[in-house]
Design an enzyme around this catalytic site. Structure first.
Site, PDB file in Angstrom:
ATOM      1  N   HIS A 208       3.991  -2.948  -7.036  1.00  0.00           N
ATOM      2  CA  HIS A 208       2.959  -2.295  -6.222  1.00  0.00           C
ATOM      3  C   HIS A 208       3.536  -1.075  -5.494  1.00  0.00           C
ATOM      4  O   HIS A 208       2.937   0.007  -5.507  1.00  0.00           O
ATOM      5  CB  HIS A 208       2.389  -3.311  -5.223  1.00  0.00           C
ATOM      6  CG  HIS A 208       1.410  -2.750  -4.241  1.00  0.00           C
ATOM      7  ND1 HIS A 208       0.045  -2.847  -4.412  1.00  0.00           N
ATOM      8  CD2 HIS A 208       1.595  -2.066  -3.075  1.00  0.00           C
ATOM      9  CE1 HIS A 208      -0.565  -2.249  -3.388  1.00  0.00           C
ATOM     10  NE2 HIS A 208       0.363  -1.766  -2.563  1.00  0.00           N
ATOM     11  N   GLU A 209       4.678  -1.249  -4.863  1.00  0.00           N
ATOM     12  CA  GLU A 209       5.256  -0.126  -4.095  1.00  0.00           C
ATOM     13  C   GLU A 209       5.694   0.996  -5.040  1.00  0.00           C
ATOM     14  O   GLU A 209       5.494   2.173  -4.736  1.00  0.00           O
ATOM     15  CB  GLU A 209       6.406  -0.615  -3.207  1.00  0.00           C
ATOM     16  CG  GLU A 209       6.019  -1.696  -2.179  1.00  0.00           C
ATOM     17  CD  GLU A 209       4.868  -1.320  -1.242  1.00  0.00           C
ATOM     18  OE1 GLU A 209       4.706  -0.128  -0.926  1.00  0.00           O
ATOM     19  OE2 GLU A 209       4.118  -2.226  -0.830  1.00  0.00           O
TER      20      GLU A 209
ATOM     21  N   HIS B 238       2.778   3.197  -5.785  1.00  0.00           N
ATOM     22  CA  HIS B 238       2.484   4.283  -4.834  1.00  0.00           C
ATOM     23  C   HIS B 238       3.301   5.524  -5.165  1.00  0.00           C
ATOM     24  O   HIS B 238       2.794   6.644  -5.139  1.00  0.00           O
ATOM     25  CB  HIS B 238       2.804   3.836  -3.406  1.00  0.00           C
ATOM     26  CG  HIS B 238       1.805   2.869  -2.842  1.00  0.00           C
ATOM     27  ND1 HIS B 238       0.451   3.044  -2.966  1.00  0.00           N
ATOM     28  CD2 HIS B 238       1.976   1.709  -2.136  1.00  0.00           C
ATOM     29  CE1 HIS B 238      -0.183   2.027  -2.359  1.00  0.00           C
ATOM     30  NE2 HIS B 238       0.731   1.208  -1.860  1.00  0.00           N
TER      31      HIS B 238
ATOM     32  N   ASP C  83      -3.656   2.602  -2.366  1.00  0.00           N
ATOM     33  CA  ASP C  83      -4.120   1.220  -2.213  1.00  0.00           C
ATOM     34  C   ASP C  83      -5.585   1.143  -2.598  1.00  0.00           C
ATOM     35  O   ASP C  83      -6.371   2.040  -2.274  1.00  0.00           O
ATOM     36  CB  ASP C  83      -3.972   0.779  -0.749  1.00  0.00           C
ATOM     37  CG  ASP C  83      -2.537   0.424  -0.410  1.00  0.00           C
ATOM     38  OD1 ASP C  83      -1.933  -0.383  -1.151  1.00  0.00           O
ATOM     39  OD2 ASP C  83      -2.022   0.942   0.596  1.00  0.00           O
TER      40      ASP C  83
HETATM   41 ZN   LIG Z   1       0.145  -0.524  -0.966  1.00  0.00          ZN
END
Ligand SMILES: [Zn+2]
Length: 175
Positions: A115-116, A119, A125
């Protein structure tokens, strides 16, 4: 559409004339290489590698590789007791934290890692609450162990890197 029609017409003419038409392979640019430095990720080094590998298995226009000696990394990964969070400076560049606050609450570490990285790869998000969405982050149940981007997320990353789209600096927090 017009180009396709012209191409078809040209092909037909060539075929009629007995000339063998060679179909050129579509031009594919080499993937952009991003180097990441997990040396300060403490107990999460392996899970950082896992997050990078997930993206490498999911997209074609960008590759995440461990930084080699003497090279400046695009991405640095740290660990602390706060929430996981990312500080992205531009598409493909920035740093992120593996935060023990989420790990200790039971959130899946590979999912946090992927997830990170997401980014850094230009995805915001999207708190949909769905486990199938990687970028739903902490809005999905703690029990969610899906660490893979869905097809739309992977496609979006591919298109961001295909055109090297400009992404302004952003800070994203897990919670
Ligand atoms: Zn996030």
């Amino acid at each position: 559409m017009l180009i396709r029609k012209i191409a078809a017409a040209v092909f037909a003419v060539l075929a009629l004339g007995g000339v063998q038409a060679v179909t050129a392979a579509p031009a594919t640019a080499a993937p952009r290489i991003l180097y990441y430095d997990a040396s300060q990720a403490q107990e999460f080094k392996a899970v950082v590698d896992q997050g990078a590998q997930i993206w490498n298995n999911s997209v074609t226009n960008v590759r995440l590789l461990p930084v080699t000696a003497g090279r400046t990394p695009n991405i640095r990964i740290y660990a602390d007791n706060g929430w996981p969070r990312t500080y992205s400076s531009s598409l493909g560049n920035g740093y992120w934290y593996m935060g023990r606050q989420a790990v200790n609450q039971g959130y899946n570490p590979p999912r946090i890692s992927a997830h990170e990285f997401g980014h850094i790869l230009g995805l915001p998000d999207r708190r949909t609450g769905l486990c199938a969405d990687l970028m739903s982050g902490s809005s999905a149940p703690v029990s969610c162990t899906n660490a893979n981007p869905n097809a739309t997320e992977a496609r979006t990353v591919n298109s961001r890197f295909a055109s090297a789209v400009a992404v302004p600096p952003q800070v994203y927090a897990w919670q």
